[in-house]
Write a protein that holds these residues in place. Structure first.
Motif, PDB file in Angstrom:
ATOM      1  N   LEU A   1       0.810  -1.193   0.000  1.00  0.00           N
ATOM      2  CA  LEU A   1       0.000   0.000   0.000  1.00  0.00           C
ATOM      3  C   LEU A   1       0.848   1.249   0.000  1.00  0.00           C
ATOM      4  O   LEU A   1       0.612   2.190  -0.726  1.00  0.00           O
ATOM      5  CB  LEU A   1      -0.872   0.006   1.243  1.00  0.00           C
ATOM      6  N   LEU A   2       1.764   1.190   0.829  1.00  0.00           N
ATOM      7  CA  LEU A   2       2.530   2.393   1.067  1.00  0.00           C
ATOM      8  C   LEU A   2       2.877   3.121  -0.195  1.00  0.00           C
ATOM      9  O   LEU A   2       2.543   4.277  -0.350  1.00  0.00           O
ATOM     10  CB  LEU A   2       3.803   2.021   1.795  1.00  0.00           C
TER      11      LEU A   2
ATOM     12  N   GLN B   1      -5.860   6.341   8.281  1.00  0.00           N
ATOM     13  CA  GLN B   1      -6.802   6.921   7.364  1.00  0.00           C
ATOM     14  C   GLN B   1      -6.249   7.185   5.997  1.00  0.00           C
ATOM     15  O   GLN B   1      -6.912   6.936   5.017  1.00  0.00           O
ATOM     16  CB  GLN B   1      -7.318   8.212   7.956  1.00  0.00           C
ATOM     17  N   PRO B   2      -5.126   7.669   5.978  1.00  0.00           N
ATOM     18  CA  PRO B   2      -4.617   8.063   4.674  1.00  0.00           C
ATOM     19  C   PRO B   2      -4.986   7.035   3.646  1.00  0.00           C
ATOM     20  O   PRO B   2      -5.467   7.372   2.585  1.00  0.00           O
ATOM     21  CB  PRO B   2      -3.126   8.087   4.873  1.00  0.00           C
ATOM     22  N   LEU B   3      -4.770   5.847   3.974  1.00  0.00           N
ATOM     23  CA  LEU B   3      -5.047   4.830   2.994  1.00  0.00           C
ATOM     24  C   LEU B   3      -6.471   4.887   2.545  1.00  0.00           C
ATOM     25  O   LEU B   3      -6.765   4.951   1.386  1.00  0.00           O
ATOM     26  CB  LEU B   3      -4.786   3.479   3.601  1.00  0.00           C
ATOM     27  N   PRO B   4      -7.252   4.787   3.495  1.00  0.00           N
ATOM     28  CA  PRO B   4      -8.656   4.663   3.156  1.00  0.00           C
ATOM     29  C   PRO B   4      -9.034   5.615   2.056  1.00  0.00           C
ATOM     30  O   PRO B   4      -9.674   5.207   1.110  1.00  0.00           O
ATOM     31  CB  PRO B   4      -9.382   5.011   4.432  1.00  0.00           C
TER      32      PRO B   4
ATOM     33  N   PHE C   1      -6.024  -1.456   3.872  1.00  0.00           N
ATOM     34  CA  PHE C   1      -6.059  -2.626   3.026  1.00  0.00           C
ATOM     35  C   PHE C   1      -7.157  -2.500   1.970  1.00  0.00           C
ATOM     36  O   PHE C   1      -6.993  -2.894   0.831  1.00  0.00           O
ATOM     37  CB  PHE C   1      -6.303  -3.881   3.865  1.00  0.00           C
ATOM     38  N   LEU C   2      -8.232  -1.911   2.418  1.00  0.00           N
ATOM     39  CA  LEU C   2      -9.323  -1.730   1.477  1.00  0.00           C
ATOM     40  C   LEU C   2      -8.848  -0.864   0.315  1.00  0.00           C
ATOM     41  O   LEU C   2      -9.126  -1.134  -0.853  1.00  0.00           O
ATOM     42  CB  LEU C   2     -10.500  -1.063   2.200  1.00  0.00           C
TER      43      LEU C   2
END
Lengths: 1117, 770
Positions: free
Chosen positions: A229-230, A314-317, A1104-1105
């Protein structure tokens, strides 16, 4: 999240902590911050608005909601509670709010709706109006979202994110590096600091920078979370996906919001200002965070919350976010900032809790009637009754999909594994009748002449009943005269309802002598107890404890039906580096010990008198069990053997010509000179290398060979391990694994602490009904074929699953592949036949039949899937994969497969929508979260504290778990104990396994089938502490306590009652561990909060999503 | 020759020695021409109630290669306190303790009547006697019960400080640990796997110092508290324990399918017993007593498979080279026997079964170690029970009649060398100046080890005269031989018995008469028989017979008086007169004839023949027959079919059997019940007389003979009929025209025919060279 306060030390915790402060701050200065924020973000907002438009509520929620909206509806309450909490412990609102939020969702479906989109297809549609109602999960999501929505917090988070990410991208570099590193440390201090004081400065500085930084922070976290993801995230990740996200974020805002939500409501205004402070803390350096927050603030009041909580996660999301996004495209352009800003609201993403809850509500009330082909049963988490009307109960068989593609092309396209999880001897609730036993007399069960399938309800009788056509291979067989019966006008036999094999999905046949080994009816099986009496075992008190227990336990050997006493005979062996057999013949005055020291060439020294009937030899056995601890009390022998012990047991059964089970109680690595001698090869340096797989592989082939011999003899091995150090579970568990046995492990066994757990497991293990010397065969309709099997068994060919022993907990997962076409009309049939010897020595065949639908439309497939079963299969597949491939490869394979499944759906079944939207099939909306749990599990991503043995142990455990077990194992149940009124006796509704959901004023129970934690918030009311622990304050609670004092008050009774009932649901006794907030044990506990980022690098759910979404998009493009 | 007879008898009484020749031919050449070698039967521990042992140590010749012991034949210079060794002529100082020595104050060993003397060695800790029972459990219940009772009985006969151990075997081998309280504990071994001594000791936990798996044993300060004590315990400590243990012994619990023999791991059991003692008590007197009820059927040392349809090997199979397991098994037991002998332990075999038990293969165990071999039909017979009991009989001092770990050393004066020994011994391979290059029996050494012996154990020792013909020995010269026997007395003392004997040399040319007169034909017969039996172990039966015949013919040629080619003129002097008859019976004896005997029986007979003293040996060669009748007191009669008369009762003693045979008439009378009528009390007495006499023999003999009471026409009469000289057979019955006696249905030649042939050959010129 609430926990934050003390958390600092631990990085993961650190995060949560920040939240706290954040809140407080927010509450204080929050408003200002928020106000400030808005402006800066303005730009963002611009885009956001777009969102907002759709989900205007969302917008309102974010900022406004935090303040006002929430209050109006749900928030109102939330806020209150939240406040209350705050007031007390400063505990964050998070948890409490979380709970509330969830509930709220229900109430405010609509608001949620918008959020929902993210998840399910319907969502897409729903986003606006319909979704909420839509039957699909989305509704739930929506609900979630709603809650989120309700909670202003989410928005906040969203904001926070948004900003952070954006920042990150922008200023990223610095904050990132610096921030990250500092995280833990930095955070801690901030927390400690007066929020206001320290924070402000930071904010001031960072604000802008911070605005950037935050993102960075977000970014960095991302990386830490999931490797893959990163990259995406930090860079384009956020941006790219973000677009979508961005759009979504607004609604979500939530991510943080969720956590915050509760609190945000009230504090929001305050927060804004404070928030900055938070952010600072969070990032460690979060100054930046604040910045963003501030920015957020403007957009979303909730922002503050964000910063506080999850800044990082959160960032990912944002990327993935569902935000299905409209905005996405724009966002993309917008870049980082926007994207980042739009955080995914954790409450907006599919919630396992919600799904479970809904299924319970919808399907728990009526019995599940199995008459209809291809019916998807209720979830494993739902309590329901089953009425067998021709198909096997889901307790026996669950499938990944109840609608199978007709062709292999379709199957390949969908990538949905076709698998059945079969538990042939599953225990049924008392309300359901166990399978009827059918006796077809001397000729044996009626079978198809060609494929040998057994008579079942799907067989077609033709020619007036004189013949029947096999439903599996279409062969026409004659009906033997004694079985003839006329058909009625529908072509059904008149006696169909009198014969279980013609009307039920599950039943048993009495086997004839042809089904027995050597054409002799079996002798009742035997149990052999083999006890390690080396120094360690004696010193830890194990030997004495065990011997004492056995005296009474022997009265409870499994018996069949109404038998007065068990037919099972018992024998005893003790061993260190030599073996001691005992002659306990009833005619002896004293037991006799026979030592076999020729461990290189094991044999059984006696026949008569070794295996005895308990009641006949009671006196001698008692005398023996009395003497064993005495005899070895002074032993100084530390070395042990292992393989010879198993062999001895097996030889004993062979000599007695019966099947049976060995109970091995073993303490140490077998280093004594003997076959199967092992060396200590534990090497953590291998982790994450290509050689990591060797840690899971047995050291030598000797154990496999031994296991095969055991299987041939019908000798099942249950292994109880009591290691003080490395024992090489990977190797020792080979035999139990291949013989259908169980492994129990009690590290650092101490009688005082572990006695209850061990004895409870032992009792259950000894008493449970077992089938011996079993062979299982799965037959299918022409067109598909069982190709792969997972579980604890041995296979000498490709079709027969050989089980030396099989109990009601053991599960075999079978994968099917097409080898031809199926047709929709006939559907696909499965017949699982298990030939086994019962506890009383009766040879029987248990038959389970299941009919599935077939489809030519992929949508049908996706509509009839069961995610829990899928996960069961995928976990087993992956756990086997680690034996042969590097763990990373295995993980990637899982992710890829999951992405393919979802992409296929998106491509073929979902209504057209923006590419930025993440659309999940209703039945699989939990797939990402669950899969993430699998990926984060000890086996696939070990933390620093996980030993090689633990991994091997878990690996083999999972191999024979059923769906319910894998479900809770990978996604633990987290139950708030103090939320609902004490009088309420029902099990409290679970909350999502995330730190955000914890409130420091509450107490929670967490269980995953193996572990049971009681988490005590630091601000729990004294009264509660007193009534539960019998001490006056939080600080007096002993950390690591494993038994709750028995106190005579409602709460104590209720909690203990709950614990008992949880234990009763699981096949293994869960030892209770009391974890105090901010205590060092909390580390351990947090490992089970699977929606959060894990210390070992596991991604948070949201991250992950996002990643999943990215993968899917890649596949689609 | 009454004087010589007396002399011989006197010597035997005093020294337990009987020489074939009591005057020795003085040159090698002449000696070889005497046909019967210069040899003696030595009974090293002959019971001498009149010989109290002296409580000091012997004085040795200081020459390292000699080390002969001071004896009455030495020349002593009382003034100089010097003595000259009569073997090497080394002059030696008396040790300080002998300072007071003078002509009138002689130590016992210098007195002529103490040509045999026993010293008690005070050094060293006394080592206890050790009895290790190795018990077969594959027995019928009543057999096992009887055996258990016998074993329990034997416990009561052992001295309290004797160490006992118990190993039981069947399909598995169990070594019982005797020291535990509560649970009885045993170590179990697979019966099919041969283990080295090291492995056995490892597995028994004997290699490490006390690694007790047993309950609290605070380190006891006693000597060897740990290791050995677990399996070998002083009887007084574990008497009850062991009695109970024996009482609880079960039959081997493994099922024996129809048509199979039980699996019996005799080979491994023995191996473990040997290994156990080897590890714990090397060179200490110990008896391994093997009780077995059938042949070993598995593992190393198996003699027959477990299929009942395949019978155990017979002589016929062996001749046809059809005995599959024999060689391997024999090798296994030989290996064990040699190890046991090396450790100074002995192995007894008590085999009781109706079928063979593998004695043929196992014979070396007792043969090489001086153990007993007992063969019976069942443990539940008095034959076994009393024989076993007799092993523990005590002498006049209350000590067991058994000794352990003996070494026999033979020293000779220069004109003689030792050629070998035949008896229950093994060579110690000690070369020395007095060792002959020619071997007779076990040779090539001057020392032998006899691990177990009793007062009747007798060895045949063979010598070679090496004095050259051209170096005549001065008139009146005497050759001397010293037998030195170190042994562990049953009282646990170490003792040395020294026998020194001397005989005159005589020149054959001039003094043949003396030599002839000093011939001891009984000793010679036994010594030749031993040589023959020894050969029979390795050679074909007919070859041995031929060799014996040739020796006999040559002897007759040498010492007979006859005219060439005139058989009728042939005469032998009194001192030779019985010798051909002995040879005749020897040829027919079970020692050389295997017909009608199983291999086990042959082994059994030979075993005893090789260790019994002269009297018993002679009985074995030529059974004794007594006749009881109304005509007079019981009288010895010819062992001839003509002695079988209707009105006689015969009592035959073959050593192994005591047969009472009622003549036809007697049997009829008895059947008619005359003995019960008061008026025929004399008949009752007549019937009783042989029974009493038989009882007397039974009382004294070890092993207890098979007691057979039969009558004319009885099936058991075969025991008698097969022994008597078949002077009347179905072939010559009418030719003889006699009506007395009973015809024997045989084609064997009778003594008469044998003698006729012998005379003819002896007087003929044709001489076969041997």
């Amino acid at each position: 999240m609430n926990v934050n306060q003390s958390a600092p030390p631990v990085p993961p915790f650190g995060q949560p902590q920040p939240v706290y402060p954040g809140y407080h701050q927010s509450s204080y200065g929050g408003q200002p911050g928020s106000t400030a924020a808005p402006t800066p973000y303005g730009a963002y907002n611009g885009p956001v608005p777009g969102y907002q438009q759709t989900p205007p509520p969302g917008v309102s929620r974010a900022p406004a909601s935090s303040g006002a909206p929430p209050a109006s509806t749900a928030q109102g309450p939330c806020g209150q509670t939240a406040y209350g909490q705050f007031g007390q412990g400063d505990v964050q609102n998070g948890p409490s709010s979380g709970v509330q939020m969830q509930r709220l969702p229900g109430s405010q479906p609509f608001a949620s709706a918008p959020l929902a989109p993210v998840v399910s297809q319907p969502a897409v549609l729903q986003p606006y109006g319909p979704p909420p109602t839509s039957a699909q999960v989305t509704a739930q999501l929506a609900g979630m979202q709603i809650s989120g929505a309700v909670a202003p917090a989410p928005p906040a988070s969203g904001l926070g994110y948004g900003s952070p990410t954006s920042l990150a991208s922008a200023s990223g570099s610095f904050p990132n590096s610096g921030l990250y590193g500092s995280y833990p440390q930095g955070q801690a201090p901030p927390l400690g600091q007066g929020h206001p004081g320290a924070q402000p400065p930071q904010r001031s500085v960072p604000p802008q920078a911070s605005s950037f930084t935050p993102p960075a922070s977000g970014g960095p976290r991302m990386p830490s979370m999931t490797g893959p993801l990163l990259p995406g995230q930090s860079f384009g990740g956020p941006p790219v996906s973000q677009p979508n996200h961005v759009s979504s974020p607004p609604p979500q805002a939530l991510p943080p919001g969720t956590q915050m939500t509760g609190p945000p409501g009230p504090p929001p205004p305050m927060h804004s200002s404070q928030q900055p402070g938070y952010q600072l803390q969070q990032n460690g350096s979060f100054g930046p965070a604040r910045g963003p927050q501030s920015n957020y603030g403007s957009p979303y009041p909730g922002a503050a919350t964000f910063g506080s909580q999850p800044g990082p996660p959160q960032p990912l999301p944002p990327k993935r976010l569902d935000p299905d996004a409209i905005p996405s495209p724009q966002l993309n352009e917008l870049p980082p900032q926007q994207k980042t800003r739009h955080r995914i609201d954790p409450d907006a993403i599919p919630s396992p809790i919600q799904v479970i809850e809904d299924d319970r509500n919808n399907r728990g009330s009526e019995p599940f009637v199995t008459g209809v082909r291809g019916q998807v049963p209720p979830l494993v988490t739902t309590n329901f009754l089953v009425k067998d009307q021709g198909n096997a109960s889901p307790r026996y068989i669950r499938c990944t999909s109840y609608n199978i593609p007709c062709t292999s092309d379709m199957a390949k396209q969908a990538q949905v594994p076709l698998a059945a999880v079969i538990k042939p001897l599953a225990r049924l609730p008392p309300e359901e009748a166990s399978p009827y036993v059918v006796d077809h007399g001397e000729s044996g069960p009626l079978r198809c002449n060609r494929c040998k399938a057994y008579m079942c309800p799907f067989m077609q009788f033709v020619e007036g009943g004189r013949r029947f056509q096999c439903c599996f291979c279409s062969c026409i067989n004659d009906v033997p005269p004694q079985y003839f019966q006329h058909l009625d006008h529908t072509g059904k036999r008149v006696d169909a309802y009198d014969r279980p094999e013609l009307s039920l999905g599950s039943y048993e046949f009495l086997a004839t002598v042809d089904y027995c080994k050597n054409n002799k009816f079996p002798i009742p099986p035997a149990f052999i107890f083999m006890i390690d009496v080396s120094y360690n075992a004696v010193r830890s008190g194990l030997v004495r404890l065990l011997c004492e227990e056995l005296k009474s336990l022997l009265d409870f050997l499994p018996r069949e039906g109404g038998a007065e006493e068990s037919a099972i005979r018992v024998g005893f062996v003790t061993y260190n580096k030599v073996l001691h057999f005992y002659n306990v013949k009833s005619s002896l005055a004293q037991p006799q010990m026979m030592v076999v020291s020729d461990v290189g060439d094991m044999f059984v020294p006696l026949l008569d008198g070794f295996l005895v009937n308990v009641s006949e030899s009671r006196a001698v056995i008692t005398s023996l069990l009395d003497q064993i601890p005495e005899m070895f009390a002074d032993t100084r022998e530390t070395e042990t053997v292992f393989a010879p012990v198993v062999q001895a047991g097996m030889e004993a059964l062979k000599a007695a010509e019966c099947a049976g089970k060995l109970f091995l109680f073993h303490t140490s690595l077998p280093i004594a000179e003997a076959p199967g001698k092992l060396k200590n090869r534990d090497d953590r340096k291998l982790i994450n290398t290509d050689k990591e797989k060797t840690l899971f592989q047995p050291q030598s082939g000797a154990y496999q060979t031994l296991a095969k011999e055991c299987v041939a003899q019908g000798c099942c091995v249950d292994l109880f391990l009591f290691p003080n150090q490395y024992v090489d579970v990977a190797t020792l568990s080979v035999v139990p694994q291949l013989t259908g046995g169980s492994v129990y492990k009690y590290a650092c066994f101490q009688v005082e602490n572990d006695q209850e757990r061990f004895l409870s497991d032992l009792r259950r293990d000894v008493q449970k009904v077992v089938g011996f010397d079993a062979v299982m065969r799965v037959r299918t309709s022409t067109g598909i074929r069982a190709v792969d099997f997972f579980g604890a068994f041995y296979m000498s060919n490709t079709t027969d699953v050989e089980l030396a022993g099989l109990d009601g907990d053991k599960t075999v997962t079978v994968e099917f592949k097409h080898d031809d076409r199926l047709n929709e009309e006939n559907g696909a049939l499965l017949q699982c036949a298990l030939l086994y010897t019962s506890c009383a020595g009766q040879r029987r065949l248990r038959i389970h039949n299941l009919a599935l639908n077939c489809c030519t439309q992929l949508a049908d497939l996706y509509r009839n899937c069961e995610t829990d079963t899928l996960i069961n299969y995928m976990a087993k597949f992956a756990y086997r994969g680690v034996l042969s491939s590097p763990v990373k490869t295995v993980r990637d394979t899982l992710i890829t497969q999951c992405a393919q499944i979802l992409a296929c759906y998106r491509k073929n079944c979902a209504s057209p929508s923006s590419a930025g939207q993440l659309i999940l099939p209703e039945c699989m909306k939990l797939l990402p979260v669950y899969l993430n749990c699998v990926l984060k599990s000890e086996v696939l991503q070990p933390g620093a504290e996980v030993t090689t043995d633990d991994r091997a142990y878990v690996r083999q455990l999972v191999t024979s778990m059923d769906v319910a077990e894998t479900n809770v194992f990978f996604y633990p149940r987290l139950l708030p104990l103090t939320k609902s009124p004490i009088e309420n006796t029902t099990e409290p509704p679970a909350v999502r396994a995330s730190e955000e959901r914890l409130s420091n004023g509450d107490i929670y129970l967490l269980e995953n089938g193996l572990n049971l934690f009681l988490w005590v918030g630091a601000s729990v009311q004294q009264g509660v502490v007193q009534s539960l622990f019998g001490v006056s304050s939080f600080s007096q609670i002993t950390s690591g306590l494993s038994v709750l004092p028995v106190l005579d008050n409602l709460l104590s009774k209720k909690v203990r009652g709950l614990i008992d009932s949880l234990r009763a649901q699981r096949s293994r006794y869960m030892k209770l561990i009391v974890v105090k907030q901010e205590d060092k044990l909390e580390m351990l506990f947090k490992h089970f909060l699977v929606e959060d980022k894990s210390l070992s690098g596991g991604a948070s759910y949201v991250d992950f999503l996002c990643h999943m979404h990215k993968e899917i998009r890649q596949l689609l493009s | 020759m009454a004087t010589y007879l007396e002399f011989i008898q006197q010597n035997e009484e005093r020294d337990g020695v009987r020489f074939s020749w009591n005057v020795w031919p003085s040159s090698r050449l002449e000696a070889t021409r005497m046909v019967v070698p210069l040899a003696c039967l030595l009974t090293p521990l002959k019971e001498r109630p009149d010989l109290p042992p002296v409580q000091y140590e012997p004085v040795l010749c200081s020459r390292p290669t000699c080390k002969a012991i001071l004896n009455p034949l030495c020349q002593v210079d009382y003034r100089a306190k010097l003595w000259a060794c009569n073997f090497c002529f080394q002059r030696n100082q008396f040790p300080p303790a002998y300072a007071g020595i003078s002509e009138v104050n002689q130590p016992a060993e210098l007195m002529p009547q103490f040509s045999t003397i026993e010293y008690v060695i005070q050094r060293g800790a006394p080592s206890p006697l050790i009895f290790l029972y190795v018990v077969d459990t594959c027995l019928e219940d009543d057999d096992l019960q009887a055996l258990k009772e016998s074993l329990q009985m034997s416990l009561s006969l052992l001295p309290p400080d004797a160490l006992v151990g118990l190993i039981t075997f069947g399909r598995m081998v169990q070594v019982h640990e005797l020291s535990c309280e509560g649970i009885s504990k045993s170590y179990v071994f697979r019966g099919t796997k041969d283990l080295t001594a090291k492995q056995i000791q490892d597995m028994l936990g004997l290699t490490k110092p006390a690694m007790p798996v047993q309950p609290m044993r605070p380190a006891q300060p006693q000597e060897r508290p740990s290791v050995s004590s677990r399996f070998l315990q002083p009887i007084h400590k574990i008497d009850m324990n062991l009695t109970d243990l024996l009482g609880e012994l079960q039959r081997d619990p493994w099922p024996v399918p129809q048509g199979k023999r039980p699996l019996r791991s005799t080979g491994v059991a023995l191996s473990i017993a040997v290994g156990l003692l080897e590890g714990t008590f090397p060179n200490t007197g110990a008896r391994i007593m093997l009780f077995t009820g059938g042949p070993p059927t598995q593992g190393p040392g198996m003699v027959v498979g477990d299929e009942l349809k395949v019978p155990i090997r017979s002589w016929h199979d062996i001749e046809k080279d059809n005995a599959r397991f024999m060689k391997k098994a024999t090798k296994h037991y030989e290996m064990l026997a040699n190890r046991t002998a090396a450790n100074g332990h002995c192995i007894d075999i008590y085999a009781c079964a109706l079928d063979q038990t593998g004695l043929l293969e196992m014979k070396c165990c007792p043969n090489l170690t001086g153990g007993y071999m007992v063969m019976g039909d069942s443990f539940n017979t008095s034959l076994f029970k009393q024989t076993f009991q007799r092993i523990f009989s005590k002498d006049f001092n209350g000590n067991f009649r058994m000794a352990f770990g003996a070494t026999l050393e033979v020293k000779t004066s220069r004109e003689l060398k030792v050629a070998g020994a035949i008896g229950p011994c093994v060579s110690l391979n000690v070369k020395g100046p007095c060792v002959s290059e020619n071997e007779l029996g076990v040779g090539g050494t001057s020392q032998w080890k006899i691990c177990g012996l009793d007062p009747t154990t007798t060895l045949g020792i063979y010598f070679e005269v090496v004095n050259q013909h051209n170096a005549p020995i001065p008139q009146g010269g005497r050759g001397a031989i010293q037998f030195v026997t170190h042994y562990q007395h049953s009282s646990t003392q170490r003792r040395i018995r020294v026998t020194t004997v001397a005989r005159n040399w005589a020149d054959v040319q001039s003094q043949l008469k003396h030599i002839e007169a000093a011939f001891d034909q009984e000793a010679a017969a036994v010594l030749m028989a031993r040589l023959g039996v020894f050969r029979a172990e390795t050679e074909e039966g007919p070859d041995v017979l031929r060799w014996l015949d040739r020796q006999l013919i040559r002897l007759c040629q040498k010492f007979g008086q006859y005219n060439k080619e005139d058989p009728m003129s042939f005469r032998l002097s009194d001192s030779f007169s019985l010798y051909p008859q002995f040879m005749f019976h020897l040829r027919r004896s079970p020692f050389l004839q295997v017909f009608n005997n199983s291999p086990d029986e042959s082994s059994y007979y030979r075993h005893h023949f090789a260790r019994q003293d002269l009297t018993q040996s002679l009985i074995m060669i030529q059974p004794i027959l007594y006749s009881y009748s109304f005509h007079g007191p019981p009288e010895p009669v010819l062992l001839d079919s003509s002695s079988i008369l209707a009105d006689r009762i015969l009592l035959m003693d073959t050593f192994f059997q005591i047969v009472i045979y009622l003549g036809e008439t007697i049997a009829q009378w008895r059947k008619a019940g005359y003995q019960d009528m008061p008026e025929y009390e004399n008949f009752k007495h007549l019937l009783q007389a042989p029974l009493d006499d038989a009882q007397e023999i039974l009382q004294a003999r070890f092993p207890m003979p098979r007691y057979i009471h039969t009558e004319h026409g009885g099936s058991q009469a075969r025991f008698l009929l097969s022994k008597v000289n078949p002077s009347q057979t179905h072939n010559n019955l009418y030719a003889w025209g006699q009506e007395t006696g009973a015809p024997i249905l045989t084609d064997d030649v009778s003594l008469q025919v044998f003698m006729d042939h012998l005379k003819k050959l002896a007087v003929s010129k044709i001489m076969c060279s041997c």
